[in-house]
Design an enzyme around this catalytic site. Structure first.
Site, PDB file in Angstrom:
ATOM      1  N   LYS A   1       0.859  -1.186   0.000  1.00 16.72           N
ATOM      2  CA  LYS A   1       0.000   0.000   0.000  1.00 16.72           C
ATOM      3  C   LYS A   1       0.896   1.238   0.000  1.00 16.72           C
ATOM      4  O   LYS A   1       1.966   1.230   0.604  1.00 16.72           O
ATOM      5  CB  LYS A   1      -0.889  -0.019   1.265  1.00 16.72           C
ATOM      6  CG  LYS A   1      -1.709   1.251   1.482  1.00 16.72           C
ATOM      7  CD  LYS A   1      -2.771   1.434   0.415  1.00 16.72           C
ATOM      8  CE  LYS A   1      -3.530   2.764   0.603  1.00 16.72           C
ATOM      9  NZ  LYS A   1      -4.426   3.035  -0.542  1.00 16.72           N
TER      10      LYS A   1
ATOM     11  N   CYS B   1      -2.577   9.960  -5.912  1.00 24.38           N
ATOM     12  CA  CYS B   1      -3.718   9.630  -5.059  1.00 24.38           C
ATOM     13  C   CYS B   1      -4.793  10.706  -5.210  1.00 24.38           C
ATOM     14  O   CYS B   1      -4.529  11.883  -4.966  1.00 24.38           O
ATOM     15  CB  CYS B   1      -3.334   9.511  -3.590  1.00 24.38           C
ATOM     16  SG  CYS B   1      -4.832   9.225  -2.593  1.00 24.38           S
TER      17      CYS B   1
HETATM   18  O1  RRO Z   1      -5.830   5.356  -0.623  1.00 28.56           O
HETATM   19  C1  RRO Z   1      -6.503   5.785  -1.584  1.00 28.56           C
HETATM   20  O2  RRO Z   1      -7.570   6.379  -1.448  1.00 28.56           O
HETATM   21  C2  RRO Z   1      -6.022   5.652  -2.966  1.00 28.56           C
HETATM   22  C3  RRO Z   1      -4.721   5.922  -3.356  1.00 28.56           C
HETATM   23 BR1  RRO Z   1      -3.361   6.354  -2.167  1.00 28.56          BR
HETATM   24  C4  RRO Z   1      -4.381   5.871  -4.726  1.00 28.56           C
HETATM   25  O3  RRO Z   1      -3.247   6.124  -5.155  1.00 28.56           O
HETATM   26  N1  RRO Z   1      -5.369   5.556  -5.612  1.00 28.56           N
HETATM   27  C5  RRO Z   1      -6.622   5.271  -5.222  1.00 28.56           C
HETATM   28  O4  RRO Z   1      -7.483   4.980  -6.066  1.00 28.56           O
HETATM   29  N2  RRO Z   1      -6.944   5.328  -3.893  1.00 28.56           N
END
Ligand code: RRO
Length: 308
Positions: free
Chosen positions: A44, A127
């Site tokens: 993650k 993100c």
């Molecule tokens: O954690 C998220 O909400 C998230 C991230 Br970091 C990302 O890079 N892409 C996404 O769709 N969700």
């Protein structure tokens, strides 16, 4: 059929791996990826401090794909740094995904994570889900500044996870940034940011954060992902390794990413929906499709998309 692949000199036993975010937050999830047929373990995206993420519900799957606004729930970079040695014993590359809530977070995280020696580092500039924080990948100057800073720190192969672009001028501008920053591979694409899924029956949004806006994934984004893989493949004349992410549900979807120029693919929505057994299914489907088409290995079709 040999489905192994190599990115920036690192060999992957299979070209399939999880997309960052999908089943890869906790130690247990990361170990399960290690035990599965995935060709790598991708963490993650990590931040300085541990985060619970946005309020729930924050993921919603529907027949055409998914919408998420997870908000970077993760254990914090120190925890991932201490997990990396264990993950590296599982016989496949470990990709650490580095994020941050502001520009200065990235070099701090990169320094400690680099010392833990993951096989590769992916810098997430895309993100879409932190309220009030625009995606860095949509700001070419900020992207260049940040990538040059972390490139000085990172000694393992370093890639960039980009958001989707929708105009050739933006592909060209980011291509120029990437060329100036010593980037070893690209990961295309992150979710299509700030979509909105509506439940017409109940006249309501389907996820809670940001009034229902969130990143779209799955089948509905495949043409956007393929276009970005193809555009950057052309800009770098086939010499930049590209991980294709977006809309991979079947072996034929993988084949399409390979034709556009992908060297490996990442699985997000359908991994969340099916669990880690998806990797075995996709291997079987891709191998069958390549045989049917008369291809003996992945490289034989990479980038070979024909134009009319
Ligand atoms: O954690 C998220 O909400 C998230 C991230 Br970091 C990302 O890079 N892409 C996404 O769709 N969700």
């Amino acid at each position: 059929m040999d489905l192994s692949t190599t990115i920036a000199g690192v060999r992957f036993p299979s070209c399939f791996m999880n997309a960052s975010g999908a089943l890869c937050v906790t130690r247990e999830e990361l170990l399960a990826l290690g035990r599965s047929r995935a060709g790598a373990i991708v963490t993650k995206s990590m931040t300085l401090e541990p985060r619970d993420g946005n309020s729930t519900p924050r993921y919603y799957g529907f027949p055409g794909g998914s919408i998420n606004s997870m908000g970077l729930p993760n254990l914090g970079y120190r925890a991932y740094a201490s997990l990396i040695p264990e993950l590296k014993t599982l016989g496949k590359p470990v990709i650490a995904s580095v994020a941050g809530l502001c520009e200065d977070d990235f070099p701090t995280i990169a320094a400690t994570i680099n010392e833990a020696m993951p096989d590769l580092i992916e810098v997430n500039l895309s993100c879409p889900n932190i309220p009030g924080k625009p995606q860095i990948g949509y700001d070419a100057e900020a992207s260049e500044r940040l990538l040059k800073r972390v490139r000085k720190i990172i000694t393992v192969p370093m890639g960039v996870k980009l958001p989707p672009y929708f105009d050739p001028a933006h592909h060209a501008a980011m291509g120029a940034v990437i060329s100036r920053c010593g980037i070893d591979f690209l990961n295309l694409i992150n979710s299509v940011g700030n979509g909105l899924v509506v439940d017409p029956e109940h006249e309501v949004v389907v996820i809670k954060p940001k009034g229902g806006f969130g990143g779209l994934g799955g089948t509905i984004i495949k043409p956007v992902a393929l276009a970005n893989v193809r555009a950057f493949w052309k800009i770098f004349e086939g010499r930049m390794p590209i991980i294709g992410t977006g809309g991979v549900v079947s072996g034929v979807d993988v084949f399409e990413h390979l034709l556009c120029g992908a060297t490996a693919v990442q699985i997000g929505t359908v991994l969340v929906e099916e669990g880690v057994n998806v990797f075995g299914r996709l291997e079987t489907e891709l191998a069958a499709h390549l045989s049917k088409k008369g291809y003996k290995k992945l490289e034989d079709c990479r980038g070979k998309l024909k134009e009319l």
